[in-house]
Write a protein that holds these residues in place. Structure first.
Motif, PDB file in Angstrom:
ATOM      1  N   ASP A  68      15.624  18.054 -19.222  1.00  0.00           N
ATOM      2  CA  ASP A  68      14.351  18.196 -18.504  1.00  0.00           C
ATOM      3  C   ASP A  68      14.357  17.209 -17.329  1.00  0.00           C
ATOM      4  OD1 ASP A  68      11.734  18.863 -17.836  1.00  0.00           O
ATOM      5  OD2 ASP A  68      10.834  17.625 -19.418  1.00  0.00           O
ATOM      6  N   HIS A 111       8.515  11.271 -26.709  1.00  0.00           N
ATOM      7  CA  HIS A 111       9.749  11.807 -27.269  1.00  0.00           C
ATOM      8  C   HIS A 111      10.926  11.066 -26.662  1.00  0.00           C
ATOM      9  CE1 HIS A 111       8.119  14.216 -23.896  1.00  0.00           C
ATOM     10  NE2 HIS A 111       9.283  13.970 -23.362  1.00  0.00           N
ATOM     11  N   ARG A 212       3.859   4.586 -15.406  1.00  0.00           N
ATOM     12  CA  ARG A 212       3.167   5.866 -15.467  1.00  0.00           C
ATOM     13  C   ARG A 212       3.597   6.451 -16.803  1.00  0.00           C
ATOM     14  NH1 ARG A 212       5.318  11.206 -16.457  1.00  0.00           N
ATOM     15  NH2 ARG A 212       3.897  12.699 -15.545  1.00  0.00           N
ATOM     16  N   ASP A 214       4.089   9.043 -19.510  1.00  0.00           N
ATOM     17  CA  ASP A 214       4.255  10.482 -19.655  1.00  0.00           C
ATOM     18  C   ASP A 214       3.511  11.012 -20.890  1.00  0.00           C
ATOM     19  OD1 ASP A 214       5.942  12.755 -18.629  1.00  0.00           O
ATOM     20  OD2 ASP A 214       6.669  12.724 -20.694  1.00  0.00           O
ATOM     21  N   HIS A 337       5.559  16.477  -9.421  1.00  0.00           N
ATOM     22  CA  HIS A 337       6.787  17.216  -9.721  1.00  0.00           C
ATOM     23  C   HIS A 337       6.589  18.356 -10.718  1.00  0.00           C
ATOM     24  CE1 HIS A 337       6.214  14.487 -13.001  1.00  0.00           C
ATOM     25  NE2 HIS A 337       7.143  15.103 -13.698  1.00  0.00           N
ATOM     26  N   ASP A 338       5.410  18.472 -11.285  1.00  0.00           N
ATOM     27  CA  ASP A 338       5.123  19.550 -12.242  1.00  0.00           C
ATOM     28  C   ASP A 338       4.229  20.636 -11.647  1.00  0.00           C
ATOM     29  OD1 ASP A 338       6.479  18.204 -14.294  1.00  0.00           O
ATOM     30  OD2 ASP A 338       4.666  17.115 -14.892  1.00  0.00           O
ATOM     31  N   ARG A 424       7.549  24.843 -11.460  1.00  0.00           N
ATOM     32  CA  ARG A 424       7.726  23.439 -11.073  1.00  0.00           C
ATOM     33  C   ARG A 424       8.833  23.252 -10.032  1.00  0.00           C
ATOM     34  NH1 ARG A 424       7.695  19.983 -16.588  1.00  0.00           N
ATOM     35  NH2 ARG A 424       9.753  20.936 -16.831  1.00  0.00           N
TER      36      ARG A 424
HETATM   37  C1  GLC Z   1       5.290  15.381 -18.399  1.00  0.00           C
HETATM   38  C2  GLC Z   1       6.213  15.340 -17.211  1.00  0.00           C
HETATM   39  C3  GLC Z   1       7.019  16.594 -17.185  1.00  0.00           C
HETATM   40  C4  GLC Z   1       7.844  16.675 -18.444  1.00  0.00           C
HETATM   41  C5  GLC Z   1       6.964  16.534 -19.686  1.00  0.00           C
HETATM   42  C6  GLC Z   1       7.794  16.222 -20.886  1.00  0.00           C
HETATM   43  O1  GLC Z   1       4.339  16.358 -18.296  1.00  0.00           O
HETATM   44  O2  GLC Z   1       5.492  15.129 -16.041  1.00  0.00           O
HETATM   45  O3  GLC Z   1       7.848  16.697 -16.049  1.00  0.00           O
HETATM   46  O4  GLC Z   1       8.519  17.891 -18.493  1.00  0.00           O
HETATM   47  O5  GLC Z   1       6.036  15.498 -19.575  1.00  0.00           O
HETATM   48  O6  GLC Z   1       8.319  14.924 -20.784  1.00  0.00           O
END
Ligand code: GLC
Length: 569
Positions: A68, A111, A212, A214, A337-338, A424
């Motif tokens: 990812d 995770h 930041r 996640d 980025h999402d 994305r």
């Molecule tokens: C958050 C991130 C995203 C990622 C997800 C899992 O939403 O911004 O890019 O895929 O978490 O880590």
């Protein structure tokens, strides 16, 4: 610590700050392998300094199998070779600090990667000391593990398919809210939390200025996992506030330096966000909420789109403004980025209107109350890329969605419009630095397609050019630094019944600011009462001189233009 960084900042220094997000894979490639990296970041520090941003948020550069794009971390204490080395990162920190810019790291601790040593030990045997660091569960009663329907709950992963993967060797399933290569950590286990806090302290000692976090509001899972909507079960779970307060105490409370903490929180509502960001509770400084970017989700999920009107968008964001007026703090963003590119989604990316609407989106966001985030390329007015087909896509979320729906009988033609609209990958095409080959991003073959419009839309064509999108962002950032009314003032929503005009007032002491923004191509006759007392006011910022003159002389706001007026007394 270099002298350029002011060490005596008030605790809430970030209330007048602007953050710039770097998604390193797509920012700039320093070594010619087609993938952005830390050398590339070092090559473009002038750009950040010119813009005038206070903070850089760096998306993950840790060691990772890149399932990812780095949000699957296999070693929290190292930099992935694809991005460079720890020494490069130290250099980035020092170089940013020398320019008075702070660095916030991405913290991905809901995770790990399935290739992290913790998970490898955990999956080794049921008796492993780290077994309980993740969520292992036996198959559903009466089912045989590995068969369809045998998963412990019916939860679906955010990246399609079940949220559980069967582990043949130890005869149990593990939970992953995201991909199967992103197993969820068990925050109920105190050793897990302590390991996370120790890792955070290690990064702070290295000189970074905050995190930041996640999907942080997903880390507290309910005591028993049962069938039903997974989001419902895991968003703002039972011990969420306790965990964040504990993290604050363990990591930040005693630290002498100024930090910024922002929690990414899907599904959070205004009331919960106020609790997370109330300074007295000592949890996080601000949250990323999703309400305004989730508005277009249809009954079939994210890629099933329903139209969103400007008044719906405005209603949502203004409710957050008033909801966090007394306590708590907003973060402000149009994209990251999402998310798809802001100008294509909320503005008008037709070539005639693109620049004006990109600037107007910026005017609105950057004159609201909160901490604005600029996502790389947004300051250039970069647009979505109309991906021709699946072969041009790279993102696991889009690719898994296509695979799953195609297996269920849907055609690519049916599925592509949704993916084009909100996939994305739109945000992940390379930053357009120049009009030259590869947009100046890389001398190699970029890992994802470069938008052909880089010949028109690029940094070189905008830096120092009056009227450019970039110079408008720069002026807005300076305005936030210079005008306490922008950074600290109260907010009054105005003309909320107007279909195309987004207007609001700001006030701080004897200073008043009025923002007027058009979300349509047609000129808007401004309601008379809105301009009462404002015709002689100073122009704090405008998308063009004609826009300002139109408002003050004619009471008309031209198509997709915006103006902020300021007065005292
Ligand atoms: C958050 C991130 C995203 C990622 C997800 C899992 O939403 O911004 O890019 O895929 O978490 O880590």
């Amino acid at each position: 610590m270099p002298a350029a960084l002011d060490q005596h900042l008030p605790r809430d220094w970030w209330t007048s700050a602007v953050v710039y997000q770097i998604y390193p894979r797509s920012f700039a490639d320093g070594d010619g392998d087609g993938i952005g990296d830390l050398r590339g970041v070092l090559d473009h520090l002038d750009h950040l300094e010119h813009l005038g941003v206070d903070v850089v948020w760096l998306s993950p550069v840790y060691r990772s199998p890149q399932d990812d794009n780095g949000y699957d971390i296999s070693d929290y204490h190292d930099v992935d070779p694809v991005f460079g080395s720890l020494a490069d990162l130290d250099e980035v920190v020092a170089a940013l600090h020398a320019r008075g810019i702070r660095l916030v790291m991405d913290l991905v601790v809901n995770h790990t990667s399935d290739e992290h040593a913790w998970f490898e030990e955990s999956r080794f045997s049921r008796g492993s000391d780290r077994r309980d660091w993740y969520w292992w569960r036996p198959p559903r009663e009466g089912h045989t593990g590995g068969e369809p329907g045998a998963e412990p709950t019916d939860w679906r992963s955010f990246f399609s398919g079940p949220a559980w993967t069967w582990d043949e060797a130890t005869g149990e399933y593990y939970l992953h809210l995201f991909s199967r290569k992103q197993p969820d950590l068990n925050w109920e286990n105190q050793q897990v939390r302590q390991a996370v806090y120790a890792m955070m302290r290690w990064w702070l000692a290295r000189g970074v200025d905050g995190f930041r976090m996640d999907v942080i509001n997903l880390v507290s899972k309910p005591a028993t996992l049962t069938d039903g909507d997974a989001s419902h079960a895991v968003v703002d779970g039972p011990r969420m506030h306790e965990f964040l307060h504990e993290m604050h105490q363990e990591v930040f409370a005693e630290h002498p330096r100024a930090f910024l903490t922002v929690g990414e929180m899907p599904g959070v509502d205004v009331d919960e966000a106020r609790r997370y960001t109330d300074p007295e509770r000592q949890e996080v400084d601000m949250v990323f909420q999703f309400e305004h970017v989730d508005l277009g989700i249809g009954p079939g999920g994210k890629f099933d789109r329903v139209p969103v009107t400007m008044p719906q968008l405005r209603e949502s964001l203004m409710r957050w403004q008033t909801g966090l007026a007394e306590r708590g703090w907003n973060s402000l963003y149009w994209d990251n980025h999402d998310q798809p590119r802001a100008v294509s989604r909320f503005g008008d990316d037709d070539p005639v209107w693109r620049e004006r609407s990109a600037k107007t989106l910026a005017t609105v966001l950057h004159t609201l109350r909160g901490t604005p985030y600029v996502y790389q390329g947004e300051e250039l007015g970069m647009t979505n890329l109309p991906f021709a087909g699946p072969e041009e896509l790279r993102d696991i979320e889009s690719l898994n969605h296509l695979a799953e729906r195609q297996a269920g009988g849907a055609s690519v033609e049916e599925l592509l419009p949704g993916v084009r609209e909100v996939g994305r990958d739109n945000a992940r095409t390379p930053v357009q630095w120049t009009a030259g080959p590869g947009a100046g991003f890389s001398e190699g073959e970029p890992w994802i397609g470069v938008n052909l419009n880089h010949t028109e839309i690029n940094a070189r064509a905008q830096v120092g050019v009056a009227g450019s999108v970039l110079e408008h962002y720069r002026a807005l950032i300076a305005l936030r630094h210079d005008e306490p009314v922008v950074a600290r003032g109260g907010v009054t929503p105005l003309a909320m019944e107007h279909p195309d005009l987004w207007a609001f007032g700001r006030d701080f002491g004897d200073a008043r600011l009025l923002t007027l923004a058009s979300f349509t191509r047609e000129p808007i006759s401004l309601p008379e009462d809105l301009l009462d007392g404002w015709r002689e006011a100073d122009v704090a910022i405008s998308t063009s001189p004609e826009a300002a003159a139109g408002v003050q002389d004619g009471g008309v706001l031209l198509g997709w233009e915006s103006v902020a007026l300021v007065r005292r007394g």
